[in-house]
Design a protein around this motif. Structure first.
Motif, short mmCIF file in Angstrom:
data_model
loop_
_atom_site.label_atom_id
_atom_site.label_comp_id
_atom_site.label_asym_id
_atom_site.label_seq_id
_atom_site.Cartn_x
_atom_site.Cartn_y
_atom_site.Cartn_z
N SER A 44 0.83 -1.20 0.00
CA SER A 44 0.00 0.00 0.00
C SER A 44 0.87 1.25 0.00
CB SER A 44 -0.92 0.03 1.23
OG SER A 44 -1.79 -1.06 1.22
N LEU A 45 1.90 1.24 0.80
CA LEU A 45 2.81 2.39 0.83
C LEU A 45 3.52 2.56 -0.51
CD1 LEU A 45 4.29 1.98 4.42
CD2 LEU A 45 2.49 3.54 3.65
N LEU A 46 3.87 1.46 -1.13
CA LEU A 46 4.47 1.51 -2.46
C LEU A 46 3.49 2.15 -3.45
CD1 LEU A 46 6.92 0.60 -4.21
CD2 LEU A 46 5.68 -1.52 -4.62
N ALA A 47 2.23 1.80 -3.36
CA ALA A 47 1.22 2.38 -4.25
C ALA A 47 1.04 3.86 -3.98
CB ALA A 47 -0.11 1.64 -4.07
N LEU A 48 1.07 4.24 -2.71
CA LEU A 48 0.90 5.66 -2.37
C LEU A 48 2.07 6.51 -2.85
CD1 LEU A 48 -0.57 5.26 1.22
CD2 LEU A 48 -1.79 5.94 -0.85
N MET A 49 3.23 5.92 -3.01
CA MET A 49 4.40 6.65 -3.48
C MET A 49 4.54 6.61 -4.99
SD MET A 49 7.31 5.84 -0.61
CE MET A 49 7.41 4.12 -1.02
N ASP A 50 3.73 5.82 -5.66
CA ASP A 50 3.82 5.69 -7.11
C ASP A 50 3.37 6.99 -7.79
OD1 ASP A 50 3.73 5.03 -9.79
OD2 ASP A 50 2.61 3.17 -9.50
N PRO A 51 4.27 7.68 -8.50
CA PRO A 51 3.87 8.95 -9.14
C PRO A 51 2.88 8.77 -10.29
CG PRO A 51 6.11 8.36 -9.77
CD PRO A 51 5.66 7.36 -8.74
N HIS A 52 2.77 7.57 -10.83
CA HIS A 52 1.86 7.32 -11.94
C HIS A 52 0.43 7.09 -11.50
CE1 HIS A 52 5.87 6.16 -13.50
NE2 HIS A 52 5.47 6.95 -14.48
N LEU A 53 0.26 6.76 -10.24
CA LEU A 53 -1.06 6.50 -9.68
C LEU A 53 -1.61 7.81 -9.12
CD1 LEU A 53 -3.05 4.21 -9.20
CD2 LEU A 53 -1.95 3.78 -7.03
N ARG A 54 -2.56 8.42 -9.85
CA ARG A 54 -3.02 9.76 -9.49
C ARG A 54 -4.50 9.84 -9.14
NH1 ARG A 54 0.37 13.87 -13.23
NH2 ARG A 54 2.34 12.79 -13.02
N ASP A 55 -5.25 8.76 -9.32
CA ASP A 55 -6.68 8.79 -9.03
C ASP A 55 -6.89 8.92 -7.53
OD1 ASP A 55 -9.36 8.06 -8.41
OD2 ASP A 55 -9.51 7.05 -10.36
N ILE A 58 -8.80 6.02 -5.68
CA ILE A 58 -7.99 4.81 -5.52
C ILE A 58 -6.97 5.01 -4.40
CG2 ILE A 58 -6.26 3.34 -6.64
CD1 ILE A 58 -7.84 3.75 -9.25
N LEU A 59 -6.33 6.16 -4.39
CA LEU A 59 -5.35 6.45 -3.35
C LEU A 59 -6.00 6.49 -1.97
CD1 LEU A 59 -3.25 9.15 -5.20
CD2 LEU A 59 -2.54 6.81 -4.67
N ASP A 60 -7.20 7.05 -1.87
CA ASP A 60 -7.91 7.10 -0.60
C ASP A 60 -8.26 5.70 -0.09
OD1 ASP A 60 -7.81 9.86 -0.40
OD2 ASP A 60 -9.84 10.16 -1.17
N VAL A 61 -8.71 4.83 -1.00
CA VAL A 61 -9.07 3.46 -0.62
C VAL A 61 -7.82 2.70 -0.15
CG1 VAL A 61 -9.83 1.24 -1.58
CG2 VAL A 61 -11.11 3.32 -2.08
N ILE A 62 -6.74 2.85 -0.87
CA ILE A 62 -5.49 2.16 -0.51
C ILE A 62 -4.96 2.69 0.82
CG2 ILE A 62 -3.08 1.84 -1.18
CD1 ILE A 62 -4.09 1.68 -4.10
N TYR A 63 -5.03 4.00 1.00
CA TYR A 63 -4.58 4.62 2.24
C TYR A 63 -5.40 4.11 3.43
CZ TYR A 63 -3.63 8.26 5.69
OH TYR A 63 -3.30 8.92 6.84
N ALA A 64 -6.72 4.06 3.27
CA ALA A 64 -7.59 3.59 4.35
C ALA A 64 -7.28 2.14 4.72
CB ALA A 64 -9.05 3.74 3.94
N LEU A 65 -7.04 1.32 3.70
CA LEU A 65 -6.70 -0.08 3.96
C LEU A 65 -5.37 -0.19 4.69
CD1 LEU A 65 -7.59 -3.06 3.39
CD2 LEU A 65 -6.02 -2.97 1.46
#
Length: 101
Positions: A44-55, A58-65
């Motif tokens: 999840s932290l890797l996803a939150l740091m991904d500069p290509h993932l901007r939605d 999606i970021l809120d859902v991943i952060y909450a998890l």
């Protein structure tokens, strides 16, 4: 690293499908049965740091998890009992330091 990448991909795929909370966690566990809560938090932290993932959704859902499972006792407990003063320096470590008055 390969396992974390697979967990990351499952996490993002599930979030993109609109899954949240336990449904997203179950989706990740179904695609990566060996994934632990700790691995899911790290992915999840890797996803939150991904500069290509901007939605934002999606970021809120991943952060909450990540937050939910980071606060889970099973993730915080690494099997070692911490002593309350474990991080406090020992008196011997300060023996050669001048005293401030």
């Amino acid at each position: 690293m390969k396992e974390k990448k697979r967990v990351y991909e499952a996490l993002v795929d599930g979030a993109m499908e609109g899954l949240t909370d336990e449904a997203l966690y179950d989706f990740v566990k179904a695609r990566c049965p060996k994934a632990t809560s700790k691995k899911i938090v790290r992915a999840s932290l890797l996803a939150l740091m991904d500069p290509h993932l901007r939605d934002r959704n999606i970021l809120d859902v991943i952060y909450a998890l990540a937050i939910k499972h980071r606060l889970d006792d099973g993730v915080l407990d690494d099997g070692e009992d911490e002593e309350p003063d474990e991080r406090a320096p020992s008196p011997a470590a300060n023996q050669n330091l001048p005293q401030l008055s």
